[in-house]
Each structure stands twice: as structure tokens, then as C-alpha cells.
Motif scaffolding. Structure first.
Motif, mmCIF file in Angstrom:
data_model
loop_
_atom_site.group_PDB
_atom_site.id
_atom_site.type_symbol
_atom_site.label_atom_id
_atom_site.label_comp_id
_atom_site.label_asym_id
_atom_site.label_seq_id
_atom_site.Cartn_x
_atom_site.Cartn_y
_atom_site.Cartn_z
ATOM 1 N N SER A 175 -27.244 -65.059 122.875
ATOM 2 C CA SER A 175 -28.576 -65.449 123.358
ATOM 3 C C SER A 175 -29.670 -65.025 122.395
ATOM 4 C CB SER A 175 -28.846 -64.831 124.734
ATOM 5 O OG SER A 175 -27.979 -65.382 125.688
ATOM 6 N N LEU A 176 -29.557 -63.815 121.881
ATOM 7 C CA LEU A 176 -30.584 -63.279 120.991
ATOM 8 C C LEU A 176 -30.764 -64.131 119.740
ATOM 9 C CD1 LEU A 176 -32.629 -61.052 120.385
ATOM 10 C CD2 LEU A 176 -30.765 -59.733 119.375
ATOM 11 N N PHE A 177 -29.678 -64.668 119.208
ATOM 12 C CA PHE A 177 -29.758 -65.443 117.972
ATOM 13 C C PHE A 177 -29.782 -66.953 118.214
ATOM 14 C CE2 PHE A 177 -28.336 -61.318 116.566
ATOM 15 C CZ PHE A 177 -29.115 -61.119 115.437
ATOM 16 N N SER A 178 -29.927 -67.373 119.465
ATOM 17 C CA SER A 178 -29.923 -68.807 119.785
ATOM 18 C C SER A 178 -31.101 -69.551 119.153
ATOM 19 C CB SER A 178 -29.889 -69.027 121.297
ATOM 20 O OG SER A 178 -31.052 -68.518 121.913
ATOM 21 N N LYS A 180 -18.516 -64.468 113.099
ATOM 22 C CA LYS A 180 -18.847 -65.866 112.831
ATOM 23 C C LYS A 180 -19.663 -66.426 113.988
ATOM 24 C CE LYS A 180 -14.724 -66.820 110.025
ATOM 25 N NZ LYS A 180 -15.059 -65.879 109.072
ATOM 26 N N TYR A 181 -20.688 -67.184 113.651
ATOM 27 C CA TYR A 181 -21.614 -67.708 114.651
ATOM 28 C C TYR A 181 -21.747 -69.213 114.513
ATOM 29 C CZ TYR A 181 -25.814 -67.843 117.597
ATOM 30 O OH TYR A 181 -26.719 -68.091 118.597
ATOM 31 N N ASP A 182 -21.481 -69.937 115.589
ATOM 32 C CA ASP A 182 -21.646 -71.387 115.650
ATOM 33 C C ASP A 182 -23.093 -71.650 116.044
ATOM 34 O OD1 ASP A 182 -21.776 -74.077 116.329
ATOM 35 O OD2 ASP A 182 -20.021 -74.036 117.635
ATOM 36 N N VAL A 183 -23.921 -71.984 115.072
ATOM 37 C CA VAL A 183 -25.357 -72.157 115.287
ATOM 38 C C VAL A 183 -25.630 -73.278 116.288
ATOM 39 C CG1 VAL A 183 -27.544 -72.783 114.183
ATOM 40 C CG2 VAL A 183 -25.952 -71.257 113.016
ATOM 41 N N ASP A 184 -24.953 -74.412 116.134
ATOM 42 C CA ASP A 184 -25.226 -75.575 116.996
ATOM 43 C C ASP A 184 -25.002 -75.288 118.476
ATOM 44 O OD1 ASP A 184 -25.908 -77.098 114.780
ATOM 45 O OD2 ASP A 184 -23.867 -77.821 114.495
ATOM 46 N N ASN A 185 -24.013 -74.462 118.776
ATOM 47 C CA ASN A 185 -23.699 -74.144 120.169
ATOM 48 C C ASN A 185 -24.151 -72.748 120.591
ATOM 49 O OD1 ASN A 185 -22.272 -76.627 120.859
ATOM 50 N ND2 ASN A 185 -20.786 -75.947 119.339
#
Length: 185
Positions: free
Chosen positions: A54-57, A119-124
């Protein structure tokens, strides 16, 4: 093989907080909304992974995220500690719970190629797999390098699994490496 934690070990501070702060200055409304969502998850007793997601959404709403993260890296690469700059080798491995979206550009800016991180999926707005923290660091390191012996550098109790599994280990105290004496076991 030398393995380094990142935040507080070779980087003076927390790169995630620095990325959020940097982004807040550039995109205040996006980041404030994400901070609010992260706070809601926190008071709802959600997992660290859900809070971090949530923080990096806000990242998915930044129009040119690649340029944004490169600019962040250029501005913050000087926060890499002097002791590390003196001993840095091209084949060092950074292992961190930090997200790849800002950590990889930051490491590229200082010339480090090998990184194992969250790893972070930016789109989702989702972390892919697990948050690379604690024992997960060892699991991911072994997955990639099997049982190759390594020297480890860390700065906190959160790095004890990494330090305890190393053939030689150093704890960063007052921004300097000190031989690890396993007092955190």
C-alpha cells in the motif's frame, strides 16, 4: 563472495523512506494517498508485506517512473557510506528487503550489478513472492548461489540470519564494519 545488506549497512539511512520522501516532494497527492492507505493497513493489523504494498502503490501512477527512479538514484547515491566506497568491488552482492523499483537504479548509479531484493509489481501494487527480510535473505541467497561460502555485512538484528550463516561476518557499528561476535544469536 561478499554479501552486503543495504539500508544502514552501506547506505546511510533507509532507502525506502528516502524514496517515499523524495516522491512526496515530486508527487505529493499520490504519495499522501498511499501513506494513508499504508496507515489503514497498519492499524488494521495487516502484514508488513500488505503495508509495504500500500505504501508504495503511488508508483503505478507516476507517469515516467523510470526517469523518477533514476533521478532519485542520482540524488541519493552519495548516501553510500565512505567505508563501503573504500572497499567496494564490482562483484559485491547486495541483499535487501528494499524494493527493486528504486534499489536497482540506486545500485546501478554506484556501479553494483548483483542484487537480491524484494520484487515489486508496480502495475498491480503487489510484492512478488516474499518480502526479502530475515531468513528469507538466506533462502534467496542459497537459491541463487547454493551453499557457496560468503562473507556478510549487516547492521541489525534483522541481519542475524545472514551474519550467522556466513563464514566471516561484520556488523556495522557507528558506520564502520566490526567483526561480528554472534552476540545477536
Amino acid at each position: 563472495m561478499r554479501v552486503f545488506d543495504f539500508d544502514g549497512t552501506i547506505y546511510d539511512g533507509d532507502s525506502g523512506i528516502d524514496f517515499v520522501t523524495y516522491s512526496l516532494k515530486k508527487h505529493p497527492f499520490l504519495v499522501i494517498k498511499s501513506i494513508f492507505l499504508g496507515f489503514i493497513k497498519l492499524i488494521s493489523f495487516k502484514s508488513l508485506k500488505e503495508i509495504k504494498e500500500s505504501l508504495f502503490s503511488f508508483a503505478k501512477k507516476i507517469k515516467d517512473l523510470d526517469k523518477h527512479t533514476k533521478d532519485f538514484a542520482i540524488k541519493h547515491k552519495d548516501k553510500v557510506m565512505d567505508w563501503y566506497q573504500e572497499v567496494r568491488q564490482d562483484d559485491d552482492i547486495i541483499i535487501s528487503a528494499s524494493l527493486d523499483i528504486y534499489l536497482i537504479p540506486l545500485l546501478k548509479a554506484i556501479g553494483i550489478k548483483e542484487v537480491i531484493c524484494t520484487k515489486y509489481d508496480v502495475d498491480n501494487a503487489k510484492i512478488i513472492g516474499d518480502n526479502n527480510k530475515g531468513l528469507m535473505k538466506i533462502n534467496m541467497l542459497k537459491e541463487k548461489y547454493r551453499d557457496k561460502p560468503f562473507t556478510a555485512y549487516g547492521n541489525s538484528k534483522g541481519d542475524k540470519d545472514l551474519l550467522n550463516n556466513a563464514k566471516e561476518a561484520f556488523l556495522i557499528i557507528d558506520k564502520k564494519p566490526v567483526m561480528y561476535d554472534h552476540r545477536y544469536r
